[in-house]
Structures are given as structure tokens and as C-alpha cells.
Design a protein around this motif. Structure first.
Motif, mmCIF file in Angstrom:
data_model
loop_
_atom_site.group_PDB
_atom_site.id
_atom_site.type_symbol
_atom_site.label_atom_id
_atom_site.label_comp_id
_atom_site.label_asym_id
_atom_site.label_seq_id
_atom_site.Cartn_x
_atom_site.Cartn_y
_atom_site.Cartn_z
ATOM 1 N N UNK A 1 33.107 13.822 0.744
ATOM 2 C CA UNK A 1 32.380 13.392 -0.447
ATOM 3 C C UNK A 1 32.434 11.870 -0.542
ATOM 4 N N UNK A 2 32.041 11.335 -1.680
ATOM 5 C CA UNK A 2 31.742 9.912 -1.776
ATOM 6 C C UNK A 2 32.953 8.999 -1.894
ATOM 7 N N UNK B 1 22.292 16.309 0.260
ATOM 8 C CA UNK B 1 23.295 16.330 -0.794
ATOM 9 C C UNK B 1 24.344 17.404 -0.509
ATOM 10 N N UNK B 2 23.938 18.442 0.214
ATOM 11 C CA UNK B 2 24.821 19.560 0.528
ATOM 12 C C UNK B 2 25.465 19.416 1.901
ATOM 13 N N UNK B 3 24.630 19.265 2.915
ATOM 14 C CA UNK B 3 25.134 19.213 4.286
ATOM 15 C C UNK B 3 24.304 18.250 5.117
ATOM 16 N N UNK B 4 24.979 17.623 6.077
ATOM 17 C CA UNK B 4 24.339 16.664 6.976
ATOM 18 C C UNK B 4 25.091 16.733 8.299
ATOM 19 N N UNK C 1 28.098 13.130 -2.893
ATOM 20 C CA UNK C 1 27.800 13.241 -1.472
ATOM 21 C C UNK C 1 28.248 12.022 -0.677
ATOM 22 N N UNK C 2 28.797 12.263 0.520
ATOM 23 C CA UNK C 2 29.071 11.170 1.460
ATOM 24 C C UNK C 2 27.801 10.884 2.242
ATOM 25 N N UNK C 3 27.492 9.596 2.406
ATOM 26 C CA UNK C 3 26.298 9.274 3.186
ATOM 27 C C UNK C 3 26.620 9.302 4.686
ATOM 28 N N UNK C 4 25.624 9.604 5.524
ATOM 29 C CA UNK C 4 25.891 9.777 6.955
ATOM 30 C C UNK C 4 26.389 8.525 7.661
ATOM 31 N N UNK C 5 25.994 7.344 7.189
ATOM 32 C CA UNK C 5 26.486 6.128 7.836
ATOM 33 C C UNK C 5 27.982 5.958 7.586
#
Length: 430
Positions: free
Chosen positions: A85-86, A60-63, A276-280
């Protein structure tokens, strides 16, 4: 690179923020599809949670995939840091969140995407925030609208839907004199056509859904911080200049300097808002950005040819493309968007509302969607869709009157785009 030579845009859009995966040697950024990350030990975990060390805690914070995209966009925009972000709307809230508070206001352009007008005029009121909408071509009115409770000035570099170009240096000077940050939505221009930070902007926001990804596959947003604003210069921004109770009295601006806004947006914004932006999605956008300059050159070249053809057509009342010699915004292209006026504009059709609806229904190559910035040419009747929630006066001010359609010119063969418009205009104005 071993020397201090500044890399060109075309190189940065491929290499910035990434390197071969240290574990496998993978050349493309892997999709780190994980929610959490194993700590080395208890001390390591404590340091991460205290912001004493940079690393990964929870996605949710970092990826790592998202971080690569953040670094790339920051490099292209010339910023100190960025937070993804999303969605684009999430990015706007993320940008305002550290700045605003109950009773505070933002001064915003009347020429904004309809959804942004609604967000700023209606939704943010639930936070106790307010918006003053002003015609940003009237610089005196912008300056007059700023008061002691103003915490930001907001505009679009190339306004959606009309394609109007904002005089960013002039607006930046007004915001700077008032001691408040200028936030520029650079979605329609992208950093290839416009660099708001070099023109005086403090923060840049994007809907990465649009040109940055470029293929209409994933949602996303980004906030880029210039790292140049002095958050300690006044008491207007306590979130950044005063002790933060959740981090044992840490003062973000003192402890993190140019990265204060970025770290606050991660450590508090993403932590508590969860946008949050998702990794995909980050992976798709990273791949899209690799061809950004190539696509934008084609978008602009096509838009110039199509706009000139439309302006000369007797079935058309007006075209708002800023790249036309007849546009009142043409003189701003060289300063604000030196590589072109983008590929988004509106067309006023003879026959009004009914003709616009017929045009949209008759187009074949164009896709009728609520999106822009795709490789495909897109069309929408803003007054009945994206700007439907606005009053007639707001629609006019935003450039979304009932007699106009918004078109986003793609990268197809321009003659095919023109042929499709020609046949659809024939049916719409018969």
C-alpha cells in the motif's frame, strides 16, 4: 529450482516473486504503468469481480509490478501472502481494518514510533476504535490489558526510536492464549534480521520506505499475513468469518483459507480505502530489496562500532543500542534478531535539549531528516519533531526524551561516521 530445496535469503531477495517478462523477456520487473486491464470477454470480467479467478482489474486493487513486490516480501517474511500500500501508516490501518469495529480495541506497546502513537491514540478513535498502551516488558500487564473487545496486539520488533527489542515469542504466546492476532511492525529490523512469523506473529507490517527500499526515494507500506490464524475459531472477526454482502455472501476464511486475510485486504481494503502503492514505487523497492542482506550486514557492523564508541565517550550519558553488552535487551538479540540488533538507536547527550539541538545542527555527514533506514546516516531530535505531539510522559515511555537524539547508522565508512559525531559533540557540549 526443480527440487524442493528451500532457497536461501540472499537468493529469495533477488528472485522471489519475479520471472522474465513473458511478453518481452525483460529480466528486471517492468513498471506496468497502467490504470486498467482489458478483459478477455464478459465472462472473464465477471469471474474476476466475483473472486472466482485471480487476475488484474484495476490498479487500485492489483498491478503486476506491485504484485511482484508483494510476493517477494511474503517470501522473505515466510508469509502466505502480502498486500502493498501507499505508506507504513497505511499498512497499519490496512492490518487493523478487517479486525476492528466500533468499540473494539488494540493493545499496543508504549515503545512505538511517535506517529504510530498518534495514529493509534487519536486518529483511529474516529473509527470508534480504541488503543490500550502497555509496557510490553511487563508481560502480566499485556495479558491483563486484553479484554473481550480486544481484536489485536501490536508492537515493533526493534522499536523506533530507542532500538529496544520486543520479546516476540512471549507476546505471541499471550496473544495466542487470548485468541487474537499479534501484529508486528518489522520496519526497523527487516526480515533479514528478524522473522516475526517464525516467532509467533500473525501479521507483519512494514514501512517499505525505510530499509527495504533503502535509498530514501519512494514511500510504501506492506502487510504480510502468516496464513496461520484460525479466523473461524470465534465470532471476533466477522469480516473474515461471516458472509460478505458485497461478494454475494462469500465467507473469506472458508473460501480462501490461508489467503483469506490477503484477499480481503485487496478485495475490500484496497477497493474501499484506496491506499494503493504506485508501480514505480514498487519497482524502486524491488531493486532495493535485491541488496537488502548486504546493506543490513553493513548497517549492523557500523552500528556496533559507532555505538561502542559513543558509549565510551564522556560527553554521552547513555546509548540505547541493544547490541551493547550493557543493554538490558542484549539477551533478546540471539532469539529475536540473531543476525544483529539493527542500526537504529538513541543517544543521550550531556547538556540536555540544547546540546541535542546543537549536535544536530553541527553534524555534516549525517543528514537531518524525518526518516530512517537510508544508506546514509541520519539524525533527528525526536522530542522536537517526530514525537513532538506526545506528552512528556509519552516521550519518555517511547524512548524519545528531550535529552536524546535518534540516529540511523548508514553504510558509509564507520570511521567517517565517528569523526563527524566527534566534531559535532565537541561543538554541542563546549
Amino acid at each position: 529450482m526443480s527440487d524442493d530445496r528451500q532457497l536461501g535469503f540472499d537468493t529469495l531477495q533477488i528472485h522471489a516473486g519475479t520471472e522474465p517478462d513473458p511478453a518481452t523477456g525483460a529480466r528486471q520487473v517492468p513498471i506496468y504503468q497502467t490504470t486498467a486491464y482489458v478483459f478477455k470477454d464478459a465472462e472473464h470480467a465477471a469471474r474476476l469481480f466475483n473472486l472466482e479467478e485471480v487476475g488484474y482489474i484495476y490498479s487500485r486493487l492489483t498491478n503486476p509490478t506491485v504484485a511482484a513486490l508483494q510476493n517477494r516480501i511474503a517470501a522473505l517474511e515466510g508469509g502466505a501472502g502480502a498486500v502493498c500500500c501507499s505508506s507504513g501508516h497505511a499498512a497499519q490501518i490496512m492490518a487493523l481494518f478487517p479486525l476492528m469495529g466500533p468499540g473494539k480495541n488494540v493493545v499496543a506497546s508504549t515503545r512505538l514510533y511517535g506517529g504510530s502513537v498518534t495514529q493509534l491514540s487519536q486518529t483511529i478513535r474516529r473509527f470508534g476504535w480504541e488503543t490500550k498502551f502497555v509496557d510490553f516488558d511487563d508481560e502480566a500487564a499485556v495479558a491483563a490489558a486484553i479484554d473481550d473487545n480486544t481484536r489485536a496486539v501490536f508492537c515493533e520488533s526493534i522499536a523506533n526510536p530507542g532500538g529496544y527489542i520486543t520479546d516476540i515469542p512471549a507476546i505471541a504466546a499471550i496473544a495466542d492464549k487470548a485468541g487474537v492476532p499479534l501484529i508486528v511492525d518489522n520496519t526497523s529490523a527487516t526480515p533479514y534480521l528478524c522473522n516475526p512469523i517464525s516467532l509467533g506473529a500473525t501479521l507483519v507490517v512494514h514501512s517499505t520506505t525505510k530499509y527495504l527500499t533503502g535509498n530514501g526515494t519512494v514511500m510504501g507500506g506492506c502487510v504480510v499475513d502468516s496464513g496461520k490464524f484460525d479466523w473461524m475459531a470465534s465470532d471476533k472477526f466477522p469480516s473474515l468469518s461471516q458472509p460478505e454482502p458485497a461478494y454475494h455472501g462469500l465467507v473469506f476464511a472458508e473460501a480462501l483459507g490461508p489467503m483469506a486475510f490477503t484477499f480481503h485486504s485487496i478485495a475490500i481494503g484496497l477497493r474501499d480505502l484506496g491506499m494503493t502503492m504506485n508501480p514505480q514505487a514498487a519497482h524502486y523497492t524491488l531493486m532495493g530489496i535485491e541488496t537488502l542482506s548486504l546493506r543490513m550486514e553493513k548497517h549492523v557492523a557500523n552500528a556496533e562500532k559507532v555505538a561502542n564508541w559513543l558509549e565510551a565517550d564522556p560527553r554521552v550519558d547513555a546509548v540505547t543500542y541493544a547490541g551493547l553488552d550493557s543493554s538490558p535487551y542484549k539477551h533478546r538479540v540471539a532469539t529475536v534478531c540473531p543476525k544483529g540488533a539493527g542500526a537504529l538507536f538513541t543517544v543521550a547527550i550531556k547538556g540536555g535539549y540544547d546540546a541535542c539541538v546543537k549536535l544536530v545542527d553541527s553534524l555534516e555527514l549525517f543528514s537531518h531528516v524525518a526518516n530512517l533506514g537510508d544508506t546514509r546516516s541520519l539524525v533527528i531530535h525526536s522530542a522536537s519533531t517526530t514525537h513532538r505531539q506526545l506528552s512528556p510522559e509519552q516521550q519518555e515511555a517511547a524512548g524519545a526524551a528531550p535529552n536524546v537524539v535518534r540516529i540511523s547508522i548508514g553504510i558509509e565508512d564507520p570511521d567517517d561516521i565517528i569523526a563527524d559525531l566527534d566534531q559535532a559533540l565537541a561543538k554541542a557540549t563546549a
